[in-house]
Design a protein around this motif. Structure first.
Motif, PDB file in Angstrom:
ATOM      1  N   GLU A 390       0.832  -1.211   0.000  1.00 35.13           N
ATOM      2  CA  GLU A 390       0.000   0.000   0.000  1.00 35.13           C
ATOM      3  C   GLU A 390       0.866   1.261   0.000  1.00 35.13           C
ATOM      4  OE1 GLU A 390       0.885  -1.276   4.135  1.00 35.13           O
ATOM      5  OE2 GLU A 390       0.082  -2.268   2.342  1.00 35.13           O
ATOM      6  N   ILE A 391       2.002   1.209   0.704  1.00 35.99           N
ATOM      7  CA  ILE A 391       2.916   2.362   0.689  1.00 35.99           C
ATOM      8  C   ILE A 391       3.541   2.511  -0.688  1.00 35.99           C
ATOM      9  CG2 ILE A 391       5.010   3.353   1.676  1.00 35.99           C
ATOM     10  CD1 ILE A 391       4.368   1.970   4.286  1.00 35.99           C
ATOM     11  N   LEU A 392       3.899   1.386  -1.315  1.00 36.91           N
ATOM     12  CA  LEU A 392       4.467   1.427  -2.669  1.00 36.91           C
ATOM     13  C   LEU A 392       3.474   2.058  -3.642  1.00 36.91           C
ATOM     14  CD1 LEU A 392       6.600   0.681  -4.790  1.00 36.91           C
ATOM     15  CD2 LEU A 392       5.545  -1.588  -4.934  1.00 36.91           C
ATOM     16  N   THR A 393       2.207   1.659  -3.539  1.00 35.88           N
ATOM     17  CA  THR A 393       1.183   2.231  -4.408  1.00 35.88           C
ATOM     18  C   THR A 393       1.059   3.744  -4.189  1.00 35.88           C
ATOM     19  OG1 THR A 393      -0.057   0.155  -4.323  1.00 35.88           O
ATOM     20  CG2 THR A 393      -1.247   2.099  -5.084  1.00 35.88           C
ATOM     21  N   PHE A 394       1.140   4.161  -2.938  1.00 37.88           N
ATOM     22  CA  PHE A 394       1.042   5.588  -2.622  1.00 37.88           C
ATOM     23  C   PHE A 394       2.246   6.346  -3.201  1.00 37.88           C
ATOM     24  CE2 PHE A 394       1.312   9.354   0.092  1.00 37.88           C
ATOM     25  CZ  PHE A 394      -0.015   9.769   0.086  1.00 37.88           C
ATOM     26  N   VAL A 395       3.454   5.782  -3.070  1.00 37.06           N
ATOM     27  CA  VAL A 395       4.660   6.418  -3.613  1.00 37.06           C
ATOM     28  C   VAL A 395       4.555   6.549  -5.129  1.00 37.06           C
ATOM     29  CG1 VAL A 395       7.149   6.147  -3.971  1.00 37.06           C
ATOM     30  CG2 VAL A 395       6.164   5.710  -1.715  1.00 37.06           C
ATOM     31  N   VAL A 396       4.052   5.489  -5.780  1.00 37.73           N
ATOM     32  CA  VAL A 396       3.894   5.535  -7.242  1.00 37.73           C
ATOM     33  C   VAL A 396       2.924   6.644  -7.637  1.00 37.73           C
ATOM     34  CG1 VAL A 396       3.053   4.279  -9.261  1.00 37.73           C
ATOM     35  CG2 VAL A 396       4.488   3.115  -7.587  1.00 37.73           C
ATOM     36  N   GLY A 397       1.805   6.743  -6.933  1.00 31.44           N
ATOM     37  CA  GLY A 397       0.818   7.776  -7.252  1.00 31.44           C
ATOM     38  C   GLY A 397       1.370   9.181  -7.101  1.00 31.44           C
ATOM     39  N   VAL A 398       2.083   9.428  -5.987  1.00 27.02           N
ATOM     40  CA  VAL A 398       2.658  10.747  -5.753  1.00 27.02           C
ATOM     41  C   VAL A 398       3.739  11.050  -6.790  1.00 27.02           C
ATOM     42  CG1 VAL A 398       3.998  12.133  -4.128  1.00 27.02           C
ATOM     43  CG2 VAL A 398       2.120  10.727  -3.302  1.00 27.02           C
ATOM     44  N   THR A 399       4.541  10.045  -7.137  1.00 25.68           N
ATOM     45  CA  THR A 399       5.612  10.241  -8.120  1.00 25.68           C
ATOM     46  C   THR A 399       5.045  10.598  -9.488  1.00 25.68           C
ATOM     47  OG1 THR A 399       7.010   8.652  -6.935  1.00 25.68           O
ATOM     48  CG2 THR A 399       7.629   9.190  -9.203  1.00 25.68           C
ATOM     49  N   VAL A 400       4.016   9.870  -9.911  1.00 29.96           N
ATOM     50  CA  VAL A 400       3.407  10.142 -11.214  1.00 29.96           C
ATOM     51  C   VAL A 400       2.878  11.569 -11.262  1.00 29.96           C
ATOM     52  CG1 VAL A 400       1.479   9.555 -12.739  1.00 29.96           C
ATOM     53  CG2 VAL A 400       2.851   7.743 -11.712  1.00 29.96           C
ATOM     54  N   LEU A 401       2.206  12.006 -10.192  1.00 28.98           N
ATOM     55  CA  LEU A 401       1.665  13.370 -10.175  1.00 28.98           C
ATOM     56  C   LEU A 401       2.796  14.401 -10.165  1.00 28.98           C
ATOM     57  CD1 LEU A 401      -0.760  15.245 -10.036  1.00 28.98           C
ATOM     58  CD2 LEU A 401      -0.759  14.991  -7.541  1.00 28.98           C
ATOM     59  N   SER A 402       3.859  14.146  -9.413  1.00 28.71           N
ATOM     60  CA  SER A 402       4.963  15.107  -9.358  1.00 28.71           C
ATOM     61  C   SER A 402       5.704  15.180 -10.685  1.00 28.71           C
ATOM     62  CB  SER A 402       5.931  14.751  -8.225  1.00 28.71           C
ATOM     63  OG  SER A 402       6.692  13.606  -8.541  1.00 28.71           O
ATOM     64  N   LEU A 403       5.869  14.035 -11.353  1.00 28.86           N
ATOM     65  CA  LEU A 403       6.522  14.044 -12.662  1.00 28.86           C
ATOM     66  C   LEU A 403       5.665  14.764 -13.698  1.00 28.86           C
ATOM     67  CD1 LEU A 403       8.044  10.431 -12.913  1.00 28.86           C
ATOM     68  CD2 LEU A 403       9.250  12.574 -12.506  1.00 28.86           C
ATOM     69  N   PHE A 404       4.355  14.654 -13.565  1.00 31.44           N
ATOM     70  CA  PHE A 404       3.449  15.347 -14.475  1.00 31.44           C
ATOM     71  C   PHE A 404       3.602  16.864 -14.360  1.00 31.44           C
ATOM     72  CE2 PHE A 404      -0.644  17.250 -15.582  1.00 31.44           C
ATOM     73  CZ  PHE A 404      -0.893  16.665 -16.817  1.00 31.44           C
ATOM     74  N   LEU A 405       3.854  17.349 -13.136  1.00 31.09           N
ATOM     75  CA  LEU A 405       3.980  18.790 -12.905  1.00 31.09           C
ATOM     76  C   LEU A 405       5.401  19.316 -13.132  1.00 31.09           C
ATOM     77  CD1 LEU A 405       1.838  19.035  -9.640  1.00 31.09           C
ATOM     78  CD2 LEU A 405       1.137  19.689 -11.944  1.00 31.09           C
ATOM     79  N   THR A 406       6.381  18.410 -13.206  1.00 33.47           N
ATOM     80  CA  THR A 406       7.787  18.832 -13.267  1.00 33.47           C
ATOM     81  C   THR A 406       8.119  19.743 -14.446  1.00 33.47           C
ATOM     82  OG1 THR A 406       8.558  16.923 -12.023  1.00 33.47           O
ATOM     83  CG2 THR A 406      10.165  17.981 -13.457  1.00 33.47           C
ATOM     84  N   PRO A 407       7.705  19.436 -15.697  1.00 35.96           N
ATOM     85  CA  PRO A 407       8.060  20.339 -16.799  1.00 35.96           C
ATOM     86  C   PRO A 407       7.632  21.783 -16.559  1.00 35.96           C
ATOM     87  CG  PRO A 407       7.200  18.278 -17.667  1.00 35.96           C
ATOM     88  CD  PRO A 407       6.973  18.251 -16.188  1.00 35.96           C
ATOM     89  N   TYR A 408       6.466  21.972 -15.944  1.00 37.25           N
ATOM     90  CA  TYR A 408       6.004  23.330 -15.655  1.00 37.25           C
ATOM     91  C   TYR A 408       6.871  23.985 -14.566  1.00 37.25           C
ATOM     92  CZ  TYR A 408       1.873  21.759 -18.179  1.00 37.25           C
ATOM     93  OH  TYR A 408       1.021  21.250 -19.136  1.00 37.25           O
ATOM     94  N   LEU A 409       7.248  23.204 -13.550  1.00 38.85           N
ATOM     95  CA  LEU A 409       8.073  23.752 -12.472  1.00 38.85           C
ATOM     96  C   LEU A 409       9.442  24.175 -12.985  1.00 38.85           C
ATOM     97  CD1 LEU A 409       7.311  21.306  -9.508  1.00 38.85           C
ATOM     98  CD2 LEU A 409       6.602  23.684  -9.724  1.00 38.85           C
ATOM     99  N   VAL A 410      10.035  23.368 -13.863  1.00 37.50           N
ATOM    100  CA  VAL A 410      11.362  23.695 -14.372  1.00 37.50           C
ATOM    101  C   VAL A 410      11.312  24.957 -15.234  1.00 37.50           C
ATOM    102  CG1 VAL A 410      13.277  22.889 -15.813  1.00 37.50           C
ATOM    103  CG2 VAL A 410      12.119  21.295 -14.277  1.00 37.50           C
ATOM    104  N   VAL A 411      10.331  25.039 -16.118  1.00 35.85           N
ATOM    105  CA  VAL A 411      10.240  26.178 -17.041  1.00 35.85           C
ATOM    106  C   VAL A 411       9.911  27.468 -16.291  1.00 35.85           C
ATOM    107  CG1 VAL A 411       8.935  27.138 -18.975  1.00 35.85           C
ATOM    108  CG2 VAL A 411       9.640  24.743 -19.021  1.00 35.85           C
ATOM    109  N   TYR A 412       8.999  27.377 -15.323  1.00 34.83           N
ATOM    110  CA  TYR A 412       8.551  28.595 -14.632  1.00 34.83           C
ATOM    111  C   TYR A 412       9.202  28.764 -13.253  1.00 34.83           C
ATOM    112  CZ  TYR A 412       5.028  28.579 -18.280  1.00 34.83           C
ATOM    113  OH  TYR A 412       4.392  28.581 -19.501  1.00 34.83           O
ATOM    114  N   ALA A 413      10.299  28.073 -13.001  1.00 31.81           N
ATOM    115  CA  ALA A 413      10.965  28.163 -11.696  1.00 31.81           C
ATOM    116  C   ALA A 413      11.460  29.573 -11.413  1.00 31.81           C
ATOM    117  CB  ALA A 413      12.125  27.168 -11.625  1.00 31.81           C
ATOM    118  N   GLN A 414      12.004  30.238 -12.423  1.00 29.81           N
ATOM    119  CA  GLN A 414      12.576  31.574 -12.201  1.00 29.81           C
ATOM    120  C   GLN A 414      11.519  32.618 -11.860  1.00 29.81           C
ATOM    121  OE1 GLN A 414      15.235  32.823 -15.268  1.00 29.81           O
ATOM    122  NE2 GLN A 414      15.554  34.848 -14.396  1.00 29.81           N
ATOM    123  N   PRO A 415      10.436  32.761 -12.660  1.00 28.32           N
ATOM    124  CA  PRO A 415       9.412  33.739 -12.252  1.00 28.32           C
ATOM    125  C   PRO A 415       8.724  33.377 -10.944  1.00 28.32           C
ATOM    126  CG  PRO A 415       8.722  32.496 -14.201  1.00 28.32           C
ATOM    127  CD  PRO A 415      10.148  32.192 -13.983  1.00 28.32           C
TER     128      PRO A 415
END
Length: 602
Positions: A390-415
């Motif tokens: 159950e913890i593994l499933t939770f880690v996978v879910g959080v990782t997938v969501l964080s990876l989905f948001l990563t391109p936006y965070l990297v591009v807009y990190a400076q502003p």
């Protein structure tokens, strides 16, 4: 089918004749052996085809949505997971993808590169891992035992090398201040993954301390033996093979040697009872010091991409969409909390390393996600019953969501960093340059591609003016000559785009293409222009007829060999005719009878 049918019809009568009708070698056994193996082979192949096809479709869709293709690969695994029945075979190949990734990372970790990074930068990477774990462990300890909390705290400290680097490169941010410090921290994280996976591989809550100690001693001893074996292979045998005349000209042999080196290292570690990831990383590090490291990295690129794609799809197969939807509120809150803690830890590490507040916060936002190696570590921890499913499933879910948001965070990190500093610290929002004019920093003035006689003359002339060019050369004998001259050499096939990317060809001010083959020169020009529109291309044109096509491909300066040869021949002939004793030759060329040459007195 005809192949198996003919084999069946030939083997069964022969075995019956030898052993008799009542012998246990019967037609049904032979048929089942061949038929079962064949069916298993084709079923696994069908499932791999399904996964790769879905990964391509979802990866393309992700790219259109300005997301990393890795998000598409994860989505492909989510879709394909319920219909696959050979998950073990797919997972095994996915693990091979992780090992090949570690082999490639090991190639980047040459001792010279680690020294060039500097102790301050390496310290920032180590400090980021320690600070992140220290911030996470007290929170996790409220719900889990200390050992499990420490495991989760460390695995959550890893960021995504694959996604962050891809976004930084695509947006020409890799050579910015935050790009360089982020790359250094990511490399240190990747280096820390190996011992962490080793500890997880033999640790089990039910194991006694004596058993763990024995396993640790065995691992250290096995690693020492593995290093010795790899040293003999990579520093004694392979270099001599590479120096064999004509070997490097056969590209198939070089590619096979690269694949053999990578897969052989993985299998060797497994055969000695060690982690294949450890074997792959050690082999990569040892090869990283060799002159043909860049070529090997390029040659295993295709097979590595295939297995890594299977790895990300296999991770997606772990995600239960219904569970994700029913727990989306917990996943979202946890993701935001992880972003906050990791930004705080990475920013603090970068600030201590000497960056300004704005640069440090921008770096922290860039590294705020959970990475692919966190998933590897979580999967290993689950296999060893350190954490539950159950913890593994939770880690996978959080990782997938964080990876989905990563391109936006990297591009807009400076502003975003400017906005936060303005709100929280009252700092004025003054934009900082990501890089100079969007162009990469120049790593060296001149690069010479091709170190035959022509390239050697160019290098000698430059060295007389105290300029030290870098050399790209396929032939190991010519590469050895350049090394003997004290020049930096990248040994490999320059017509490979991946290879010259690794050589950072875009960082040179001037690139001299001194190879004689016109088609290879044209390919090289296109590759260099794909990576850099700023550098000056000086190109050798062997034939006058090829000058127009080389110019059209993007050459700035062409050196026409046929014109030069003609000019030199004319100069030589004039010099000969002007010498004493050539009066008869001059008269013969003029078509007149050779009279005695008048003396100087007359």
């Amino acid at each position: 089918m005809s192949c198996f049918a003919s084999r069946d019809s030939l083997l069964v009568p022969a075995l019956k004749k030898r052993y008799g009708k009542t012998h246990w070698f019967g037609k049904e056994l032979i048929r089942s052996c061949f038929w079962d193996n064949r069916m298993e082979l084709w079923s696994v192949l069908a499932e791999i085809l399904l996964l790769v096809g879905l990964a391509f479709a979802f990866g393309t869709l992700s790219k259109r949505l300005r997301q990393s293709p890795i998000i598409g690969y994860l989505a492909a695994g989510v879709v394909a997971g319920p219909v696959l029945f050979n998950k073990n075979a797919v997972t095994t190949m996915a693990e091979l993808g992780v090992d090949l990734m570690l082999f490639s990372i090991g190639l980047e970790f040459s001792v010279s590169r680690l020294k060039a990074m500097g102790s301050r930068i390496l310290g920032a990477g180590v400090l980021q891992i320690v600070l992140t774990a220290l911030l996470f462990v007290p929170l996790l300890f409220l719900a889990f035992p200390l050992g499990r909390s420490l495991t989760l705290g460390i695995l959550l400290s890893f960021s995504s090398t694959a996604v962050v680097l891809r976004v930084l490169i695509e947006n020409t941010m890799l050579d910015s201040v935050r790009g360089r410090i982020a790359l250094a921290i990511l490399l240190v994280q990747d280096l820390a993954v190996v011992p962490f996976l080793l500890v997880l591989s033999f640790f089990n809550p039910a194991s006694q301390e004596t058993h763990i100690l024995i396993q640790a001693v065995k691992t250290v001893a096995g690693a020492a033996g593995l290093i010795f074996i790899f040293y003999l292979a990579f520093y004694q045998m392979i270099p001599k093979l590479m120096m064999t005349r004509g070997f490097f000209a056969e590209r198939e042999l070089v590619v096979l040697l690269a694949i053999l080196s990578a897969l052989g290292a993985i299998w060797g570690a497994h055969a000695l009872g060690l982690s294949p990831a450890l074997g792959a990383f050690i082999a990569g590090m040892l090869l990283g010091e060799s002159p043909f490291a860049s070529q090997i990295r390029s040659d295993i690129g295709s097979i590595r991409i295939l297995f890594l794609t299977l790895f990300f799809t296999s991770i997606g197969m772990l995600l239960d969409p219904r569970w994700m939807l029913s727990h989306i509120h917990l996943v979202a809150i946890s993701t935001l909390l992880i972003f906050f803690i990791k930004t705080l830890a990475a920013s603090g590490s970068a600030f201590i390393a000497g960056l300004t507040r704005r640069q440090a916060l921008t770096t922290g936002i860039t590294l705020a996600q959970i990475g692919e190696f966190s998933l590897v570590a979580a999967s290993t921890a689950a296999q060893n019953r350190i954490i539950g499913e159950e913890i593994l499933t939770f880690v996978v879910g959080v990782t997938v969501l964080s990876l989905f948001l990563t391109p936006y965070l990297v591009v807009y990190a400076q502003p975003l960093a400017g906005f936060l500093l303005k709100r929280l610290a009252g700092e004025r929002s003054i934009p900082e340059e990501e890089s100079r004019s969007g162009a990469p920093d120049m790593v060296c003035g001149i690069c010479i591609i091709g170190f035959g006689p022509a390239g050697q003359r160019v290098a000698e002339a430059l060295m007389k003016k105290n300029w030290q060019p870098e050399i790209i050369e396929l032939n190991p004998i010519s590469a050895k000559k350049a090394q003997d001259m004290g020049l930096i050499v990248h040994q490999g096939d320059a017509t490979s785009l991946d290879f010259i990317k690794h050589c950072r060809i875009e960082g040179f001010r001037v690139v001299v293409i001194a190879i004689p083959d016109p088609s290879s020169a044209q390919t090289l020009i296109r590759h260099v222009r794909t990576l850099s529109s700023e550098c000056i291309l000086v190109v050798r044109a062997r034939y006058d007829i090829t000058c127009q096509s080389l110019k059209a491909a993007g050459a700035d300066i062409l050196v026409n060999e046929e014109n030069l040869v003609g000019e030199k021949l004319a100069e030589a002939l004039s010099a000969v005719m002007e010498k004493d004793g050539t009066w008869e030759m001059a008269c013969g060329i003029a078509g007149s009878h050779a009279e005695p040459k008048p003396s100087k007195e007359s």
